[in-house]
Design a protein around this motif. Structure first.
Motif, PDB file in Angstrom:
ATOM      1  N   GLU A 115      54.784  43.223  37.125  1.00  0.00           N
ATOM      2  CA  GLU A 115      54.926  43.975  35.884  1.00  0.00           C
ATOM      3  C   GLU A 115      54.029  45.211  35.930  1.00  0.00           C
ATOM      4  O   GLU A 115      53.236  45.389  36.861  1.00  0.00           O
ATOM      5  CB  GLU A 115      54.557  43.098  34.681  1.00  0.00           C
ATOM      6  CG  GLU A 115      55.515  41.949  34.435  1.00  0.00           C
ATOM      7  CD  GLU A 115      56.890  42.430  33.998  1.00  0.00           C
ATOM      8  OE1 GLU A 115      56.987  43.559  33.460  1.00  0.00           O
ATOM      9  OE2 GLU A 115      57.867  41.682  34.205  1.00  0.00           O
ATOM     10  N   GLN A 116      54.147  46.052  34.905  1.00  0.00           N
ATOM     11  CA  GLN A 116      53.303  47.237  34.877  1.00  0.00           C
ATOM     12  C   GLN A 116      51.832  46.836  34.846  1.00  0.00           C
ATOM     13  O   GLN A 116      51.462  45.776  34.340  1.00  0.00           O
ATOM     14  CB  GLN A 116      53.665  48.105  33.681  1.00  0.00           C
ATOM     15  CG  GLN A 116      53.571  47.432  32.326  1.00  0.00           C
ATOM     16  CD  GLN A 116      53.927  48.395  31.208  1.00  0.00           C
ATOM     17  OE1 GLN A 116      53.120  49.232  30.823  1.00  0.00           O
ATOM     18  NE2 GLN A 116      55.158  48.298  30.701  1.00  0.00           N
ATOM     19  N   GLU A 117      51.016  47.704  35.394  1.00  0.00           N
ATOM     20  CA  GLU A 117      49.593  47.376  35.631  1.00  0.00           C
ATOM     21  C   GLU A 117      48.873  46.927  34.364  1.00  0.00           C
ATOM     22  O   GLU A 117      48.050  46.013  34.395  1.00  0.00           O
ATOM     23  CB  GLU A 117      48.904  48.607  36.229  1.00  0.00           C
ATOM     24  CG  GLU A 117      47.494  48.351  36.753  1.00  0.00           C
ATOM     25  CD  GLU A 117      46.453  48.590  35.669  1.00  0.00           C
ATOM     26  OE1 GLU A 117      45.329  48.066  35.811  1.00  0.00           O
ATOM     27  OE2 GLU A 117      46.764  49.279  34.671  1.00  0.00           O
ATOM     28  N   ALA A 118      49.206  47.521  33.231  1.00  0.00           N
ATOM     29  CA  ALA A 118      48.516  47.198  31.981  1.00  0.00           C
ATOM     30  C   ALA A 118      48.799  45.775  31.510  1.00  0.00           C
ATOM     31  O   ALA A 118      48.042  45.229  30.706  1.00  0.00           O
ATOM     32  CB  ALA A 118      48.922  48.186  30.888  1.00  0.00           C
ATOM     33  N   TRP A 119      49.866  45.166  32.017  1.00  0.00           N
ATOM     34  CA  TRP A 119      50.241  43.814  31.582  1.00  0.00           C
ATOM     35  C   TRP A 119      49.782  42.743  32.567  1.00  0.00           C
ATOM     36  O   TRP A 119      49.946  41.552  32.306  1.00  0.00           O
ATOM     37  CB  TRP A 119      51.755  43.720  31.420  1.00  0.00           C
ATOM     38  CG  TRP A 119      52.295  44.582  30.321  1.00  0.00           C
ATOM     39  CD1 TRP A 119      51.578  45.389  29.463  1.00  0.00           C
ATOM     40  CD2 TRP A 119      53.665  44.736  29.956  1.00  0.00           C
ATOM     41  NE1 TRP A 119      52.413  46.028  28.589  1.00  0.00           N
ATOM     42  CE2 TRP A 119      53.707  45.652  28.858  1.00  0.00           C
ATOM     43  CE3 TRP A 119      54.858  44.199  30.422  1.00  0.00           C
ATOM     44  CZ2 TRP A 119      54.893  46.031  28.246  1.00  0.00           C
ATOM     45  CZ3 TRP A 119      56.044  44.579  29.811  1.00  0.00           C
ATOM     46  CH2 TRP A 119      56.060  45.492  28.739  1.00  0.00           C
ATOM     47  N   GLN A 120      49.232  43.128  33.678  1.00  0.00           N
ATOM     48  CA  GLN A 120      48.832  42.168  34.703  1.00  0.00           C
ATOM     49  C   GLN A 120      47.442  41.579  34.422  1.00  0.00           C
ATOM     50  O   GLN A 120      46.619  42.206  33.751  1.00  0.00           O
ATOM     51  CB  GLN A 120      48.793  42.859  36.067  1.00  0.00           C
ATOM     52  CG  GLN A 120      50.116  43.391  36.558  1.00  0.00           C
ATOM     53  CD  GLN A 120      49.977  44.164  37.857  1.00  0.00           C
ATOM     54  OE1 GLN A 120      48.933  44.131  38.509  1.00  0.00           O
ATOM     55  NE2 GLN A 120      51.031  44.865  38.242  1.00  0.00           N
ATOM     56  N   PRO A 121      47.181  40.381  34.947  1.00  0.00           N
ATOM     57  CA  PRO A 121      45.809  39.856  34.899  1.00  0.00           C
ATOM     58  C   PRO A 121      44.865  40.786  35.650  1.00  0.00           C
ATOM     59  O   PRO A 121      45.269  41.445  36.612  1.00  0.00           O
ATOM     60  CB  PRO A 121      45.924  38.499  35.608  1.00  0.00           C
ATOM     61  CG  PRO A 121      47.371  38.148  35.542  1.00  0.00           C
ATOM     62  CD  PRO A 121      48.121  39.441  35.587  1.00  0.00           C
ATOM     63  N   LYS A 122      43.611  40.838  35.225  1.00  0.00           N
ATOM     64  CA  LYS A 122      42.600  41.698  35.855  1.00  0.00           C
ATOM     65  C   LYS A 122      41.449  40.836  36.363  1.00  0.00           C
ATOM     66  O   LYS A 122      41.077  39.838  35.731  1.00  0.00           O
ATOM     67  CB  LYS A 122      42.042  42.707  34.844  1.00  0.00           C
ATOM     68  CG  LYS A 122      43.080  43.534  34.099  1.00  0.00           C
ATOM     69  CD  LYS A 122      43.758  44.526  35.007  1.00  0.00           C
ATOM     70  CE  LYS A 122      44.638  45.508  34.249  1.00  0.00           C
ATOM     71  NZ  LYS A 122      45.704  44.875  33.465  1.00  0.00           N
ATOM     72  N   ILE A 123      40.905  41.211  37.510  1.00  0.00           N
ATOM     73  CA  ILE A 123      39.690  40.566  37.987  1.00  0.00           C
ATOM     74  C   ILE A 123      38.610  41.623  38.201  1.00  0.00           C
ATOM     75  O   ILE A 123      38.916  42.813  38.379  1.00  0.00           O
ATOM     76  CB  ILE A 123      39.909  39.752  39.283  1.00  0.00           C
ATOM     77  CG1 ILE A 123      40.431  40.637  40.426  1.00  0.00           C
ATOM     78  CG2 ILE A 123      40.837  38.582  39.029  1.00  0.00           C
ATOM     79  CD1 ILE A 123      40.503  39.905  41.763  1.00  0.00           C
ATOM     80  N   PHE A 124      37.367  41.164  38.172  1.00  0.00           N
ATOM     81  CA  PHE A 124      36.206  42.042  38.292  1.00  0.00           C
ATOM     82  C   PHE A 124      35.209  41.382  39.240  1.00  0.00           C
ATOM     83  O   PHE A 124      35.175  40.151  39.363  1.00  0.00           O
ATOM     84  CB  PHE A 124      35.575  42.278  36.915  1.00  0.00           C
ATOM     85  CG  PHE A 124      36.566  42.674  35.856  1.00  0.00           C
ATOM     86  CD1 PHE A 124      36.867  44.011  35.630  1.00  0.00           C
ATOM     87  CD2 PHE A 124      37.227  41.707  35.097  1.00  0.00           C
ATOM     88  CE1 PHE A 124      37.800  44.376  34.660  1.00  0.00           C
ATOM     89  CE2 PHE A 124      38.157  42.061  34.130  1.00  0.00           C
ATOM     90  CZ  PHE A 124      38.442  43.396  33.913  1.00  0.00           C
ATOM     91  N   TYR A 125      34.401  42.206  39.912  1.00  0.00           N
ATOM     92  CA  TYR A 125      33.425  41.659  40.852  1.00  0.00           C
ATOM     93  C   TYR A 125      32.442  40.755  40.109  1.00  0.00           C
ATOM     94  O   TYR A 125      31.957  41.081  39.026  1.00  0.00           O
ATOM     95  CB  TYR A 125      32.674  42.792  41.553  1.00  0.00           C
ATOM     96  CG  TYR A 125      33.540  43.563  42.527  1.00  0.00           C
ATOM     97  CD1 TYR A 125      33.810  43.054  43.795  1.00  0.00           C
ATOM     98  CD2 TYR A 125      34.090  44.806  42.184  1.00  0.00           C
ATOM     99  CE1 TYR A 125      34.608  43.750  44.691  1.00  0.00           C
ATOM    100  CE2 TYR A 125      34.883  45.505  43.076  1.00  0.00           C
ATOM    101  CZ  TYR A 125      35.141  44.973  44.322  1.00  0.00           C
ATOM    102  OH  TYR A 125      35.947  45.658  45.212  1.00  0.00           O
ATOM    103  N   SER A 126      32.178  39.603  40.722  1.00  0.00           N
ATOM    104  CA  SER A 126      31.325  38.594  40.083  1.00  0.00           C
ATOM    105  C   SER A 126      29.847  38.805  40.343  1.00  0.00           C
ATOM    106  O   SER A 126      29.002  38.258  39.619  1.00  0.00           O
ATOM    107  CB  SER A 126      31.740  37.193  40.554  1.00  0.00           C
ATOM    108  OG  SER A 126      33.113  36.970  40.324  1.00  0.00           O
TER     109      SER A 126
END
Length: 271
Positions: free
Chosen positions: A179-190
């Protein structure tokens, strides 16, 4: 009629054979919530099923208990943030969390309604440390969002899937990543110097699973579906509407196919 005890939720009802669950109408306002802020249950024609009992136990298990966190009893870090204003985007939610606890989450998925582009009211968030979750909950749990002219109050519960690794594994082979990027899950450096900053989502590793996800998308991702982690269920009227629409499309396709075949058409494909 005999006095009927009050319970804060269906989960609190005594687990006894023959226990029944139906809200008492004369104690319910038009909104569906009892006027005194509690739920009242009485005898009914339907008995609780084993499945509903299991669901109730899971809901009870997923309740957020700040005292248990403070005492080190509960160390879970992944929560479902609920009652989110529907106009809020994932960027808005990240900004909102960062105002309270900057760069202390490593996963966020704001569930979207693909038809209207608005969120459906909940998101899954993993805090890097349990103390980050505790701090955020103390600051925002039970508070109004005060955004987008919404009177909604922020609520939280634990997610069934816990931890960044489990969440990434859950979603990397899902069609949601197309899906478009704004609707995707996001991850961030831990951790490290980039802690809390955007991290690339891992590529899929199981293409057949992704294909199944795409094929079953109508069942897996309807707004309010309970099949995605522990999201709230869609209401029955929405389910019946979607079922009716699918049935109508099938009948139209079937009728057109018969017409083409009876007309002697060589190519009976329907587009």
């Amino acid at each position: 009629m005999a006095n009927v005890p009050y319970y804060n939720s269906p989960e609190a009802l005594p687990d006894q054979p023959g226990a029944y669950l139906v809200p008492t109408p004369d104690h319910t306002e038009s909104s569906g919530a009892p006027s005194d802020g509690h739920l009242r249950y009485r005898g009914s024609l339907k008995k609780r099923s084993v499945g509903s009992s299991t669901t109730a136990e899971q809901a009870l298990k997923n309740q957020l208990d700040l005292v248990s966190i403070e005492n080190g009893v509960d160390t879970r870090t992944t929560v479902m943030i609920k009652n989110i204003p529907n106009k809020m985007s994932d960027r808005d939610l990240i900004y909102y969390i960062n105002k309270v606890k900057p760069r202390r989450i490593d996963f966020l998925y704001l569930r979207m309604d693909f038809k209207n582009g608005c969120n459906v009211g909940y998101a899954f968030v993993n805090f890097i440390e349990v103390q980050d979750l505790l701090y955020f909950a103390k600051k925002r749990l039970g508070q109004k969002w005060n955004m987008f002219s919404s009177d909604k109050v922020l609520q939280m519960s634990y997610a069934n899937y816990q931890g960044k690794e489990a969440l990434v594994e859950k979603f990397k082979n899902s069609c949601i990543m197309d899906e478009q990027e704004a609707w995707q899950p996001k991850i961030f450096y831990s951790n490290g110097p980039n802690q809390g900053l955007a991290e690339p989502f891992p590529a899929p590793t199981h293409m057949r699973r992704k294909e199944r996800s795409l094929h079953n998308r109508g069942n897996l991702f309807p707004p309010g579906s309970s099949t995605l982690l522990n999201a709230p269920r869609s209401n029955d009227s929405e389910d019946r509407t979607r079922h009716g629409e699918r049935r109508s499309r099938f009948r139209m396709t079937e009728s057109l196919s018969r017409h083409l075949l009876s007309a002697g058409g060589k190519d009976s494909r329907v587009f």
